[in-house]
Each structure stands twice: as structure tokens, then as C-alpha cells.
Design a protein around this motif. Structure first.
Motif, PDB file in Angstrom:
ATOM      1  N   UNK A  64       0.835  -1.204   0.000  1.00 49.27           N
ATOM      2  CA  UNK A  64       0.000   0.000   0.000  1.00 49.27           C
ATOM      3  C   UNK A  64       0.872   1.256   0.000  1.00 49.27           C
ATOM      4  N   UNK A  65       1.965   1.225   0.774  1.00 47.84           N
ATOM      5  CA  UNK A  65       2.881   2.372   0.803  1.00 47.84           C
ATOM      6  C   UNK A  65       3.461   2.627  -0.578  1.00 47.84           C
ATOM      7  N   UNK A  66       3.838   1.547  -1.240  1.00 46.53           N
ATOM      8  CA  UNK A  66       4.411   1.637  -2.579  1.00 46.53           C
ATOM      9  C   UNK A  66       3.430   2.277  -3.548  1.00 46.53           C
ATOM     10  N   UNK A  67       2.172   1.897  -3.445  1.00 48.38           N
ATOM     11  CA  UNK A  67       1.166   2.422  -4.356  1.00 48.38           C
ATOM     12  C   UNK A  67       0.835   3.883  -4.067  1.00 48.38           C
ATOM     13  N   UNK A  68       1.171   4.362  -2.875  1.00 46.90           N
ATOM     14  CA  UNK A  68       0.889   5.757  -2.534  1.00 46.90           C
ATOM     15  C   UNK A  68       1.919   6.721  -3.119  1.00 46.90           C
ATOM     16  N   UNK A  69       3.099   6.214  -3.465  1.00 41.97           N
ATOM     17  CA  UNK A  69       4.155   7.084  -3.988  1.00 41.97           C
ATOM     18  C   UNK A  69       3.747   7.755  -5.302  1.00 41.97           C
ATOM     19  N   UNK A  73       3.143  11.746  -6.200  1.00 37.36           N
ATOM     20  CA  UNK A  73       3.808  12.361  -7.351  1.00 37.36           C
ATOM     21  C   UNK A  73       2.802  13.044  -8.258  1.00 37.36           C
ATOM     22  N   UNK A  74       1.648  12.404  -8.462  1.00 37.21           N
ATOM     23  CA  UNK A  74       0.620  12.966  -9.334  1.00 37.21           C
ATOM     24  C   UNK A  74       0.146  14.314  -8.797  1.00 37.21           C
ATOM     25  N   UNK A  75      -0.122  14.364  -7.490  1.00 35.79           N
ATOM     26  CA  UNK A  75      -0.573  15.618  -6.879  1.00 35.79           C
ATOM     27  C   UNK A  75       0.530  16.666  -6.953  1.00 35.79           C
ATOM     28  N   UNK A  76       1.765  16.274  -6.638  1.00 36.95           N
ATOM     29  CA  UNK A  76       2.886  17.205  -6.673  1.00 36.95           C
ATOM     30  C   UNK A  76       3.141  17.765  -8.058  1.00 36.95           C
ATOM     31  N   UNK A  77       3.050  16.902  -9.068  1.00 38.74           N
ATOM     32  CA  UNK A  77       3.277  17.337 -10.450  1.00 38.74           C
ATOM     33  C   UNK A  77       2.216  18.339 -10.879  1.00 38.74           C
ATOM     34  N   UNK A 135       1.891   8.344   4.706  1.00 37.10           N
ATOM     35  CA  UNK A 135       2.791   9.478   4.917  1.00 37.10           C
ATOM     36  C   UNK A 135       3.679   9.731   3.696  1.00 37.10           C
ATOM     37  N   UNK A 136       3.992   8.649   2.963  1.00 36.07           N
ATOM     38  CA  UNK A 136       4.857   8.816   1.793  1.00 36.07           C
ATOM     39  C   UNK A 136       4.187   9.669   0.726  1.00 36.07           C
ATOM     40  N   UNK A 137       2.866   9.749   0.764  1.00 36.85           N
ATOM     41  CA  UNK A 137       2.143  10.488  -0.281  1.00 36.85           C
ATOM     42  C   UNK A 137       2.430  11.990  -0.232  1.00 36.85           C
ATOM     43  N   UNK A 138       2.188  12.671   0.919  1.00 34.34           N
ATOM     44  CA  UNK A 138       2.539  14.104   0.949  1.00 34.34           C
ATOM     45  C   UNK A 138       4.040  14.342   0.798  1.00 34.34           C
ATOM     46  N   UNK A 139       4.874  13.407   1.289  1.00 34.65           N
ATOM     47  CA  UNK A 139       6.319  13.558   1.119  1.00 34.65           C
ATOM     48  C   UNK A 139       6.698  13.525  -0.356  1.00 34.65           C
ATOM     49  N   UNK A 140       6.101  12.587  -1.095  1.00 35.09           N
ATOM     50  CA  UNK A 140       6.371  12.494  -2.537  1.00 35.09           C
ATOM     51  C   UNK A 140       5.891  13.752  -3.243  1.00 35.09           C
ATOM     52  N   UNK A 141       4.738  14.285  -2.808  1.00 39.53           N
ATOM     53  CA  UNK A 141       4.205  15.502  -3.420  1.00 39.53           C
ATOM     54  C   UNK A 141       5.122  16.689  -3.155  1.00 39.53           C
ATOM     55  N   UNK A 159       3.309  13.500 -15.735  1.00 44.60           N
ATOM     56  CA  UNK A 159       1.865  13.357 -15.578  1.00 44.60           C
ATOM     57  C   UNK A 159       1.408  11.996 -16.094  1.00 44.60           C
ATOM     58  N   UNK A 160       1.881  11.630 -17.272  1.00 44.98           N
ATOM     59  CA  UNK A 160       1.471  10.349 -17.846  1.00 44.98           C
ATOM     60  C   UNK A 160       2.142   9.182 -17.124  1.00 44.98           C
ATOM     61  N   UNK A 161       3.325   9.398 -16.542  1.00 46.20           N
ATOM     62  CA  UNK A 161       3.969   8.362 -15.720  1.00 46.20           C
ATOM     63  C   UNK A 161       3.088   8.025 -14.525  1.00 46.20           C
ATOM     64  N   UNK A 162       2.613   9.081 -13.844  1.00 46.90           N
ATOM     65  CA  UNK A 162       1.734   8.856 -12.697  1.00 46.90           C
ATOM     66  C   UNK A 162       0.438   8.186 -13.131  1.00 46.90           C
ATOM     67  N   UNK A 163      -0.071   8.570 -14.300  1.00 44.95           N
ATOM     68  CA  UNK A 163      -1.299   7.950 -14.813  1.00 44.95           C
ATOM     69  C   UNK A 163      -1.074   6.459 -15.098  1.00 44.95           C
ATOM     70  N   UNK A 164       0.049   6.133 -15.703  1.00 40.95           N
ATOM     71  CA  UNK A 164       0.353   4.732 -15.986  1.00 40.95           C
ATOM     72  C   UNK A 164       0.485   3.904 -14.721  1.00 40.95           C
ATOM     73  N   UNK A 165       1.136   4.484 -13.710  1.00 42.68           N
ATOM     74  CA  UNK A 165       1.288   3.781 -12.436  1.00 42.68           C
ATOM     75  C   UNK A 165      -0.068   3.534 -11.782  1.00 42.68           C
ATOM     76  N   UNK A 166      -0.944   4.556 -11.824  1.00 46.17           N
ATOM     77  CA  UNK A 166      -2.265   4.413 -11.215  1.00 46.17           C
ATOM     78  C   UNK A 166      -3.107   3.387 -11.963  1.00 46.17           C
ATOM     79  N   UNK A 167      -3.058   3.410 -13.295  1.00 48.93           N
ATOM     80  CA  UNK A 167      -3.822   2.435 -14.085  1.00 48.93           C
ATOM     81  C   UNK A 167      -3.350   1.023 -13.763  1.00 48.93           C
ATOM     82  N   UNK A 168      -2.041   0.846 -13.620  1.00 47.89           N
ATOM     83  CA  UNK A 168      -1.508  -0.481 -13.289  1.00 47.89           C
ATOM     84  C   UNK A 168      -2.062  -0.962 -11.951  1.00 47.89           C
TER      85      UNK A 168
END
Length: 206
Positions: A64-69, A73-77, A135-141, A159-168
Motif C-alpha cells: 500500500x505504501x508503494x502504491x501511494x508514492x 507524485x501525481x498531486x505534486x506534479x 505518509x509517503x504520499x505528501x512527502x512524494x508531493x 503526468x502520464x507516468x503517474x497515470x500509468x502507475x495508477x492504471x496499473x
């Protein structure tokens, strides 16, 4: 993906390339991580014991932590693009994305906390593990925003990198998991409900 293609309009007929390249990089990135870190169900045949339980708990939290990264990134980008005055990214669109990701973090935290509680972990500790996974989510952002100067030229790819990761994550993990068991129809209905909410937010917030 749409803002990624809009920001590459100066490439003419090849404006789709950054979106395609970034999308596949995101998919392959999550694929490599999934191959490196064994899935929970791949170890379910091992005999129960303290070490097995610890390993199972660790994998669950790590997954779950891995998937939050990439979510962070998507929010930060998007925030970095909006702060830089990018015409393809609006404050309302940024808010819609942040709100959507924040909402789906609640069940992600429960995915960790509830099984841990079921295995006898104390309420406070189970809750803490669920919180720590996010916690990794706001840190990544934040890290993504701090590197905005380097990131903005590569914004379509990121942007598309984050989209690809989320789709996966959605196709590989969430949809199969929600379809398992006797109440699979509920998973489909709630997927449609979540899609509808995000569609409404996207239109209502501009």
C-alpha cells in the motif's frame, strides 16, 4: 493524460508521444516493483507462525505504501504545473485530483488497519500502520514540488507516468480484489459510483 497531451501540442501530430512514453514508463515501473516485492497471495501457502505473520504484515504495509508514492507524485506534479501558471492545469482541477486521491486513501488505510486488527494487533498500532502507509504520499508531493524547476520541462512525461502507475494499480490490484468473493457485484457498483463522483467533481469544479 489529457493535460500531458495538451502541453505537448507544439509537437504537432506527435503530441501523443510524451503521454504514451510516460504512461508505459509508469506501468513498467510498477511492474518491476511488483515483481521485486512478492504479492501477499503468493505466500499464503506457507505454514502460519510469527515469522510468516510478520512477513505478511510487512508485505501488506509495503504494498500500500508503494502504491501511494505515484499518487503523491501525481498531486505534486499537478500542483507544480498550476503554481507555474500552466494553462492546461487549473486550481479547480488540482483540487479535484487532490480530493479524489484523499477520498480513496480512507479505504487504503482500512486495507492495512483492519487485517492487522484481525490478527490481534492492538487498535492503536493497527491505526498507526494505516496512517504511516500514507505518509509517503505528501512527502512524494512535496519533493516533486521542490524539484519543480527540473520537473516542469518533463511535466507531460511525469503526468502520464503517474497515470500509468495508477492504471496499473487499478487493473492489477484493485479491480481483481474487489471482484473476489461472493459480493463481487458490490465492487463493480462502487467502482461505478467512484467514477461518477470523480466525473461530477471534474465538471463541477471546472
Amino acid at each position: 493524460l489529457v493535460p500531458a497531451m495538451e502541453q505537448a501540442e507544439d509537437m504537432g501530430r506527435w503530441a501523443f508521444l510524451p503521454a504514451v512514453i510516460g504512461f508505459w514508463l509508469g506501468v513498467l515501473f510498477l511492474l518491476v516493483l511488483d515483481r521485486t516485492i512478492p504479492h501477499l497471495h503468493q505466500n499464503s501457502s506457507q505454514p502460519e507462525g510469527p515469522h510468516t505473520r510478520l512477513k505478511r504484515t510487512t508485505m501488506l504495509v509495503l504494498a500500500v505504501t508503494l502504491h501511494n508514492i505515484p499518487e503523491g507524485m501525481a498531486v505534486g506534479v499537478v500542483l507544480a504545473g498550476w503554481m507555474a501558471g500552466n494553462s492546461g492545469i487549473t486550481a479547480a482541477g488540482t483540487l479535484a485530483l487532490s480530493l479524489g486521491i484523499a477520498l480513496q486513501n480512507f479505504p487504503e488505510g482500512a486495507i492495512i488497519s483492519m487485517p492487522l486488527r484481525g490478527e490481534g494487533v492492538g487498535k492503536g498500532r493497527a491505526f498507526l500502520y494505516g496512517v504511516l502507509s500514507g505518509i509517503v504520499e505528501p512527502l512524494a508531493a512535496i519533493l516533486t514540488m521542490l524539484a519543480a524547476g527540473l520537473i516542469l520541462p518533463a511535466l507531460p512525461y511525469l503526468l502520464s507516468f503517474a497515470a500509468g502507475a495508477m492504471i496499473y494499480v487499478v487493473v492489477e490490484e484493485l479491480i481483481p480484489e474487489s471482484s473476489a468473493g461472493e459480493h463481487s457485484n458490490l465492487g463493480t457498483l462502487f467502482f461505478a459510483a467512484g467514477f461518477t463522483v470523480m466525473l461530477a467533481l471534474d465538471v463541477a469544479l471546472g
